[in-house]
Design an enzyme around this catalytic site. Structure first.
Site, short mmCIF file in Angstrom:
data_model
loop_
_atom_site.label_atom_id
_atom_site.label_comp_id
_atom_site.label_asym_id
_atom_site.label_seq_id
_atom_site.Cartn_x
_atom_site.Cartn_y
_atom_site.Cartn_z
N VAL A 1 24.08 43.21 48.60
CA VAL A 1 25.01 43.51 49.69
C VAL A 1 26.37 42.86 49.42
O VAL A 1 27.42 43.48 49.67
CB VAL A 1 24.43 43.07 51.06
CG1 VAL A 1 25.42 43.34 52.18
CG2 VAL A 1 23.12 43.79 51.33
N CYS A 2 26.38 41.66 48.88
CA CYS A 2 27.67 41.01 48.56
C CYS A 2 28.41 41.79 47.48
O CYS A 2 29.63 41.96 47.56
CB CYS A 2 27.44 39.56 48.12
SG CYS A 2 26.81 38.51 49.44
N THR A 3 27.68 42.29 46.50
CA THR A 3 28.31 43.10 45.45
C THR A 3 28.86 44.38 46.05
O THR A 3 29.99 44.79 45.76
CB THR A 3 27.32 43.38 44.31
OG1 THR A 3 26.93 42.13 43.74
CG2 THR A 3 27.94 44.25 43.24
#
Length: 158
Positions: free
Chosen positions: A46-48
């Protein structure tokens, strides 16, 4: 409760990717609007996805007279540098390893899967005078901030 709309954003000075000079929020005062994105962990799905969304829409942020600062309290400048290189991020990723900035913005999990002091996923739009114009704390680390609302807020600041 996280910093609210209408409040002055706390200043910070954080190290970016290995070898970079520290970046301070106040260095943008009078120059650029700033989107501050706190995220839990580099290299995660999700951060990517979140940071790639910024990367892929970078020209729009530039046209809105804004810069973006990604901040992690769990990752070192070295890890952030490797992630930025791998993904082609051209905007600053900053390490809040001592958790001073996430604490000032009040966006730290007490416990996230057994890890303490991890940044919540949160977004702030800060105008050229240092005032928060948009604030969003995502309900879970799996949720993304509203990029449409961020861009809409930036559009109103021009």
């Amino acid at each position: 409760m996280a910093i609210a709309v209408g409040e002055s954003a706390p200043d910070f000075s954080l190290k970016g990717t290995a070898g970079d000079e520290p970046v301070s929020l106040s260095s943008f005062h009078g120059e650029k609007n700033v989107v501050v994105l706190f995220f839990p962990f580099a290299f995660t799905g999700v951060c990517t996805q979140e940071m790639c969304t910024i990367r892929d829409g970078w020209s729009e942020y530039e046209s809105l007279d804004a810069t973006v600062l990604g901040i992690s309290s769990a990752d070192s400048p070295f890890a952030l540098g490797a992630w930025a290189k791998e993904q082609g991020f051209s905007f600053p990723l900053l390490s809040d390893f001592n958790r001073t900035t996430a604490t000032a913005f009040d966006v730290l999990y007490e416990d996230l899967g057994g890890f303490q002091g991890v940044s919540k996923r949160a977004a702030f739009v800060i105008d050229k005078e240092g005032v928060v114009r948009y604030a969003e704390e995502c309900p879970t680390p799996g949720d993304l901030p509203s990029f449409d609302a961020i861009r809409e807020t930036l559009s109103g600041l021009q």
